[in-house]
Write an enzyme that holds these catalytic residues in place. Structure first.
Site, PDB file in Angstrom:
ATOM      1  N   THR A 138      31.153  20.599  34.163  1.00 18.61           N
ATOM      2  CA  THR A 138      32.609  20.500  34.295  1.00 18.61           C
ATOM      3  C   THR A 138      33.117  21.484  35.342  1.00 18.61           C
ATOM      4  O   THR A 138      34.028  21.166  36.128  1.00 18.61           O
ATOM      5  CB  THR A 138      33.291  20.773  32.944  1.00 18.61           C
TER       6      THR A 138
ATOM      7  N   HIS B 270      32.579  19.945  38.666  1.00 18.08           N
ATOM      8  CA  HIS B 270      33.639  18.973  38.957  1.00 18.08           C
ATOM      9  C   HIS B 270      34.868  19.690  39.522  1.00 18.08           C
ATOM     10  O   HIS B 270      35.473  19.253  40.512  1.00 18.08           O
ATOM     11  CB  HIS B 270      34.057  18.234  37.670  1.00 18.08           C
TER      12      HIS B 270
END
Length: 343
Positions: free
Chosen positions: A41, A44
Site C-alpha cells: 500500500t 501505491h
C-alpha cells in the site's frame, strides 16, 4: 520536532523532513518507532497510482507497519504503560456502525487507517489510540514485531476457510504472499503452490515452505496446476498480485466448490468470466481487508511464538529512515522480500 517521510504532493515520490511530534489525546499513546516496514500500500502511495490518487490527501506522514516503545500515555490510558514494547492494529474503528456492533470491527464502515487516512509511522514517533496497541514479548526482534500487521493480512487470507489437507495456490510472492506461503504450510495444506513472475521472490517462496513454484511468465500456470492436482484444480487460491491476467488465471485454476480469497488491490477494473469460472463452478469468493480484531493477532502471535512460521527468510533488507528511497526502489523492482526502515 522529529524526522518523518512525508507524502508531500500529488505526484510520485516522498520527502524526508522535520515535522512536529504528534500530541496525544486522553485515550492515546505516543510511541517511539523502533522499526517500520514498507507495505505494498505504501508503494501505491509512493508511486501515486490511480488508487492512491482517489484515496490519499497529501501532505501527510505515511507508513503503517511498525514496532516501538511507549514513551507517553494519555490521562485515560490504563492498558499500557511507558516502556511497553508494542505493535499496532492499523484500522481505527468507530464502534457505532452495524458492523462494529455485530463484532465485525475489521470491516467497520467508518474505518480510518493510519498512514492512509491520518498520519502514520514512517517517523520517529507515532500517536495511536490505546485500544489499537498489541503488546509484544520484550525479547521479540524489532523487525519481526514490525511485520505482524501484514502477517495478519496473510493469516486472515489463508485461514478465512479450511486449508488442512487442501491444495493452496498463492498468486503473487510479494512480502504478504511470502508470509501466506509460510502460514498455509504451517496450517496443514497438502500443497502450497507459489506463482510469480520474479525468480528472486520464487526462491524466497521456496525458503518459506512452498512445495512448488511456478514462473507464470515462462510457462503456462494453468497447465502446471492441472498436472500438480491430477487434473482437479486447486482447492484454495489466495490472490496477492492484483494483476488482471493473474486474477483471471486464479479463477480458472480453482476446482469446483473451491475458494478464492482476494487481498490484492487491482488499480483498474478486472474482467472475469463470472458464468463459467464462478457460478457454474460453485466457488466462494471473499474479499479480504485487514485482520480480524484481535482474533487474527492472536493467531499471528501463536504462529510466531511456536516457531511454526519463521519470517526470517522474507525480511531481506534494512535501511535507515533517511535511505527510504532505496527501499521503495527495491520494492518497485521486486528485488527484495520485506524492507524494514529504522528511524
Amino acid at each position: 520536532m522529529m524526522k518523518a517521510i512525508v507524502k508531500n504532493g500529488r505526484q510520485k515520490g516522498a520527502v524526508l523532513k522535520q515535522v512536529k511530534i504528534p500530541e496525544i489525546k486522553e485515550k492515546e499513546v505516543l510511541i517511539k518507532v523502533k522499526a517500520t516496514s514498507i507495505c505494498g500500500t505504501d508503494v501505491h502511495i509512493y508511486n501515486w497510482d490511480e488508487w492512491s490518487q482517489a484515496r490519499i490527501n497529501p501532505p501527510y506522514v505515511f507508513g503503517h507497519e511498525f514496532s516501538g516503545e511507549v514513551v507517553e500515555i494519555g490521562d485515560k490510558v490504563s492498558k499500557v504503560k511507558t516502556g511497553d514494547f508494542v505493535s499496532a492494529e492499523t484500522h481505527i474503528v468507530c464502534h457505532q456502525c452495524s458492523q462494529c456492533l455485530s463484532g465485525k470491527y475489521h470491516i467497520c464502515a467508518n474505518t480510518e487507517i493510519i498512514g492512509v487516512d491520518r498520519d502514520g509511522c514512517f517517523a520517529e514517533y507515532v500517536a495511536l489510540p490505546e485500544e489499537n496497541l498489541w503488546k509484544n514479548p520484550s525479547d521479540m526482534p524489532e523487525h519481526i514485531a514490525s511485520v505482524q500487521e501484514p502477517m495478519g493480512n496473510a493469516v486472515h487470507t489463508v485461514l478465512s476457510g479450511d486449508v488442512v489437507g487442501k491444495s493452496v495456490a498463492i498468486i503473487g510472492c510479494g512480502p504478504i504472499g511470502l508470509m501466506a506461503v509460510g502460514v498455509a504450510k504451517a496450517a496443514g495444506a497438502s500443497q502450497v503452490i507459489a506463482l510469480d513472475l520474479n525468480e528472486y521472490r520464487l526462491e524466497l517462496a521456496e525458503k518459506m515452505g512452498a512445495t512448488s513454484v511456478i514462473n507464470s511468465g515462462e510457462s503456462d500456470p494453468l497447465e502446471i496446476i492441472q498436472k500438480l492436482t491430477q487434473l482437479n484444480g486447486v482447492d484454495v487460491v489466495c490472490e496477492m498480485s492484483g494483476h488482471p491476467v493473474a486474477i483471471d488465471q486464479g479463477f480458472k485454476m480453482i476446482t469446483n466448490g473451491g475458494r478464492m480469497s482476494i487481498l490484492s488491490l487491482p488499480t483498474k477494473p478486472v474482467t472475469i468470466d463470472i458464468t463459467n469460472d464462478i457460478v457454474f463452478k460453485g466457488i466462494s469468493v471473499q474479499g479480504i481487508t485487514g485482520r480480524k480484531m484481535f482474533e487474527t493477532w492472536q493467531q499471528v502471535s501463536g504462529l510466531l511464538h511456536s516457531g511454526q512460521v519463521d519470517l526470517t527468510p522474507m525480511i531481506t533488507h534494512h535501511f535507515p529512515l533517511e535511505e527510504f528511497e532505496k527501499g521503495f526502489e527495491l520494492m518497485n523492482l521486486g528485488n527484495c522480500g520485506k524492507v524494514v526502515l529504522h528511524p
